[in-house]
Design a protein around this motif. Sequence first.
Motif, PDB file in Angstrom:
ATOM      1  N   THR A 110      71.752   5.743  21.115  1.00  0.00           N
ATOM      2  CA  THR A 110      72.522   5.529  19.890  1.00  0.00           C
ATOM      3  C   THR A 110      74.017   5.799  20.094  1.00  0.00           C
ATOM      4  OG1 THR A 110      72.006   7.796  19.253  1.00  0.00           O
ATOM      5  CG2 THR A 110      70.605   6.047  18.349  1.00  0.00           C
ATOM      6  N   ASP A 111      74.363   6.454  21.189  1.00  0.00           N
ATOM      7  CA  ASP A 111      75.768   6.801  21.435  1.00  0.00           C
ATOM      8  C   ASP A 111      76.434   5.889  22.461  1.00  0.00           C
ATOM      9  OD1 ASP A 111      75.538   8.990  19.731  1.00  0.00           O
ATOM     10  OD2 ASP A 111      74.776  10.269  21.345  1.00  0.00           O
ATOM     11  N   LEU A 112      75.802   4.812  22.839  1.00  0.00           N
ATOM     12  CA  LEU A 112      76.284   3.996  23.941  1.00  0.00           C
ATOM     13  C   LEU A 112      77.630   3.334  23.665  1.00  0.00           C
ATOM     14  CD1 LEU A 112      73.060   2.314  25.363  1.00  0.00           C
ATOM     15  CD2 LEU A 112      74.444   4.141  26.332  1.00  0.00           C
ATOM     16  N   LYS A 113      77.854   2.868  22.448  1.00  0.00           N
ATOM     17  CA  LYS A 113      79.124   2.203  22.136  1.00  0.00           C
ATOM     18  C   LYS A 113      80.291   3.180  22.307  1.00  0.00           C
ATOM     19  CE  LYS A 113      81.341  -0.818  18.764  1.00  0.00           C
ATOM     20  NZ  LYS A 113      82.655  -0.142  18.771  1.00  0.00           N
ATOM     21  N   SER A 114      80.127   4.374  21.781  1.00  0.00           N
ATOM     22  CA  SER A 114      81.158   5.399  21.917  1.00  0.00           C
ATOM     23  C   SER A 114      81.341   5.786  23.380  1.00  0.00           C
ATOM     24  CB  SER A 114      80.779   6.628  21.097  1.00  0.00           C
ATOM     25  OG  SER A 114      81.692   7.676  21.311  1.00  0.00           O
ATOM     26  N   ALA A 115      80.235   5.872  24.108  1.00  0.00           N
ATOM     27  CA  ALA A 115      80.293   6.222  25.530  1.00  0.00           C
ATOM     28  C   ALA A 115      81.056   5.155  26.311  1.00  0.00           C
ATOM     29  CB  ALA A 115      78.886   6.366  26.087  1.00  0.00           C
ATOM     30  N   TYR A 116      80.799   3.890  25.976  1.00  0.00           N
ATOM     31  CA  TYR A 116      81.509   2.793  26.645  1.00  0.00           C
ATOM     32  C   TYR A 116      83.013   2.905  26.404  1.00  0.00           C
ATOM     33  CZ  TYR A 116      84.041  -1.546  26.758  1.00  0.00           C
ATOM     34  OH  TYR A 116      85.032  -2.472  26.949  1.00  0.00           O
ATOM     35  N   GLU A 117      83.403   3.147  25.167  1.00  0.00           N
ATOM     36  CA  GLU A 117      84.825   3.218  24.820  1.00  0.00           C
ATOM     37  C   GLU A 117      85.522   4.346  25.573  1.00  0.00           C
ATOM     38  OE1 GLU A 117      84.662   3.558  20.603  1.00  0.00           O
ATOM     39  OE2 GLU A 117      84.409   1.399  20.270  1.00  0.00           O
ATOM     40  N   LEU A 162      78.237  -1.926  31.325  1.00  0.00           N
ATOM     41  CA  LEU A 162      77.887  -1.145  30.143  1.00  0.00           C
ATOM     42  C   LEU A 162      78.321  -1.858  28.866  1.00  0.00           C
ATOM     43  CD1 LEU A 162      76.746   1.456  28.943  1.00  0.00           C
ATOM     44  CD2 LEU A 162      79.003   2.509  29.250  1.00  0.00           C
ATOM     45  N   LYS A 163      79.492  -2.481  28.932  1.00  0.00           N
ATOM     46  CA  LYS A 163      80.026  -3.190  27.763  1.00  0.00           C
ATOM     47  C   LYS A 163      79.057  -4.265  27.270  1.00  0.00           C
ATOM     48  CE  LYS A 163      83.911  -6.093  26.295  1.00  0.00           C
ATOM     49  NZ  LYS A 163      85.203  -6.707  26.717  1.00  0.00           N
ATOM     50  N   HIS A 164      78.462  -5.000  28.212  1.00  0.00           N
ATOM     51  CA  HIS A 164      77.613  -6.135  27.848  1.00  0.00           C
ATOM     52  C   HIS A 164      76.118  -5.804  27.836  1.00  0.00           C
ATOM     53  CE1 HIS A 164      81.032  -8.806  27.843  1.00  0.00           C
ATOM     54  NE2 HIS A 164      81.388  -8.362  29.033  1.00  0.00           N
ATOM     55  N   ASN A 165      75.810  -4.535  28.113  1.00  0.00           N
ATOM     56  CA  ASN A 165      74.403  -4.119  28.119  1.00  0.00           C
ATOM     57  C   ASN A 165      74.281  -2.718  27.523  1.00  0.00           C
ATOM     58  OD1 ASN A 165      72.977  -6.312  29.988  1.00  0.00           O
ATOM     59  ND2 ASN A 165      74.929  -5.746  30.933  1.00  0.00           N
ATOM     60  N   LEU A 166      74.556  -2.607  26.248  1.00  0.00           N
ATOM     61  CA  LEU A 166      74.522  -1.305  25.586  1.00  0.00           C
ATOM     62  C   LEU A 166      73.083  -0.902  25.281  1.00  0.00           C
ATOM     63  CD1 LEU A 166      77.545  -1.717  23.152  1.00  0.00           C
ATOM     64  CD2 LEU A 166      77.453  -0.379  25.267  1.00  0.00           C
ATOM     65  N   ASN A 167      72.370  -0.560  26.367  1.00  0.00           N
ATOM     66  CA  ASN A 167      70.967  -0.183  26.211  1.00  0.00           C
ATOM     67  C   ASN A 167      70.558   0.787  27.311  1.00  0.00           C
ATOM     68  OD1 ASN A 167      70.500  -1.793  28.553  1.00  0.00           O
ATOM     69  ND2 ASN A 167      70.375  -3.617  27.239  1.00  0.00           N
ATOM     70  N   GLN A 173      68.621   0.352  29.772  1.00  0.00           N
ATOM     71  CA  GLN A 173      68.612  -0.259  31.097  1.00  0.00           C
ATOM     72  C   GLN A 173      69.986  -0.116  31.759  1.00  0.00           C
ATOM     73  OE1 GLN A 173      67.587  -4.405  31.100  1.00  0.00           O
ATOM     74  NE2 GLN A 173      67.756  -4.607  33.327  1.00  0.00           N
ATOM     75  N   ALA A 174      71.035  -0.260  30.956  1.00  0.00           N
ATOM     76  CA  ALA A 174      72.397  -0.125  31.490  1.00  0.00           C
ATOM     77  C   ALA A 174      72.627   1.291  31.988  1.00  0.00           C
ATOM     78  CB  ALA A 174      73.413  -0.485  30.411  1.00  0.00           C
ATOM     79  N   ILE A 175      72.160   2.277  31.232  1.00  0.00           N
ATOM     80  CA  ILE A 175      72.316   3.655  31.642  1.00  0.00           C
ATOM     81  C   ILE A 175      71.584   3.915  32.952  1.00  0.00           C
ATOM     82  CG2 ILE A 175      71.820   6.061  31.045  1.00  0.00           C
ATOM     83  CD1 ILE A 175      74.130   4.854  29.513  1.00  0.00           C
ATOM     84  N   GLY A 176      70.413   3.317  33.083  1.00  0.00           N
ATOM     85  CA  GLY A 176      69.655   3.465  34.324  1.00  0.00           C
ATOM     86  C   GLY A 176      70.408   2.898  35.513  1.00  0.00           C
ATOM     87  N   ALA A 177      71.071   1.755  35.301  1.00  0.00           N
ATOM     88  CA  ALA A 177      71.849   1.144  36.381  1.00  0.00           C
ATOM     89  C   ALA A 177      73.034   2.030  36.757  1.00  0.00           C
ATOM     90  CB  ALA A 177      72.339  -0.235  35.947  1.00  0.00           C
ATOM     91  N   LEU A 178      73.677   2.620  35.753  1.00  0.00           N
ATOM     92  CA  LEU A 178      74.822   3.492  36.006  1.00  0.00           C
ATOM     93  C   LEU A 178      74.409   4.752  36.759  1.00  0.00           C
ATOM     94  CD1 LEU A 178      76.324   1.550  34.106  1.00  0.00           C
ATOM     95  CD2 LEU A 178      77.365   3.538  33.021  1.00  0.00           C
ATOM     96  N   ARG A 179      73.222   5.255  36.448  1.00  0.00           N
ATOM     97  CA  ARG A 179      72.737   6.445  37.159  1.00  0.00           C
ATOM     98  C   ARG A 179      72.627   6.163  38.656  1.00  0.00           C
ATOM     99  NH1 ARG A 179      68.721   7.096  32.706  1.00  0.00           N
ATOM    100  NH2 ARG A 179      69.572   8.690  31.296  1.00  0.00           N
ATOM    101  N   GLY A 180      72.220   4.950  38.970  1.00  0.00           N
ATOM    102  CA  GLY A 180      72.090   4.574  40.374  1.00  0.00           C
ATOM    103  C   GLY A 180      73.432   4.480  41.088  1.00  0.00           C
ATOM    104  N   GLU A 181      74.506   4.234  40.325  1.00  0.00           N
ATOM    105  CA  GLU A 181      75.837   4.101  40.906  1.00  0.00           C
ATOM    106  C   GLU A 181      76.568   5.440  41.018  1.00  0.00           C
ATOM    107  OE1 GLU A 181      77.377   1.347  42.020  1.00  0.00           O
ATOM    108  OE2 GLU A 181      75.612   0.108  41.663  1.00  0.00           O
ATOM    109  N   PHE A 182      76.140   6.412  40.257  1.00  0.00           N
ATOM    110  CA  PHE A 182      76.895   7.667  40.142  1.00  0.00           C
ATOM    111  C   PHE A 182      77.067   8.377  41.475  1.00  0.00           C
ATOM    112  CE2 PHE A 182      77.055  12.295  39.452  1.00  0.00           C
ATOM    113  CZ  PHE A 182      78.240  12.362  38.747  1.00  0.00           C
TER     114      PHE A 182
END
Length: 215
Positions: A72-79, A168-173, A175-184
């Motif tokens: 629910t916080d993804l939009k704010s997190a993206y910004e 993240l901008k185009h995948n606010l879900n 799944q996007a967070i999972g992809a970002l975890r892999g990049e961290f």
Amino acid sequence: MNSVRTTFLLLSLLLSAGCSTVYYDTMEKVGVHKRDILVDRVKSARDAQTEAQEQFKSALEQFASVIKVEATDLKSAYEKLNDEFEESQSAADDVSSRIDKVESVADALFEEWQEELDLYQNKNLKAASAKKMRTTKKRYGQMLKSMHQAEKTMQPILDSFRDNVLFLKHNLNAQAIGALRGEFSNLKSDIGKLIKRMNQSIARSNSFIESLQQP
């Protein structure tokens, strides 16, 4: 001293967009030589790298917080992450700009120094000055190489950062967070390498400044 500093700042503002030769000649007339300008610009580039270090650390911290947020916080997190990316890009641009200014005045200084060697009548003084110039150029070259190595390390990080922000901008879900975890992990490692190279560059800068300020 304050009046010279004030003049320096005013001329920097008035002439920064103009011809470098005119700028250096004008500064010379008020008692500020190319060597003095070089010291100031190396300090400025060093400080810009220090600031960039802090910004990239901040961006990494924000990235770490994003991969922990609720959906629910993804939009704010993206910004917030996008803001950190933009600030990191700005910090990197500032580093590059200040390195360019270091090179500009250094080229002018060494060109002038070389030309003035021909004016000497005393062979011993000429030889001593020539030796000093060679030593200074060598130290400068080592410092500049270190600066550029740190500078080049920033771009791949910015490219990766941009990719993740866009994803993240185009995948606010989730799944996007999972992809970002892999990049961290990779991003953290790359920023660690950047900070190490910047520390090396900053140390080289301090050493070069000290050598120029020796009597």
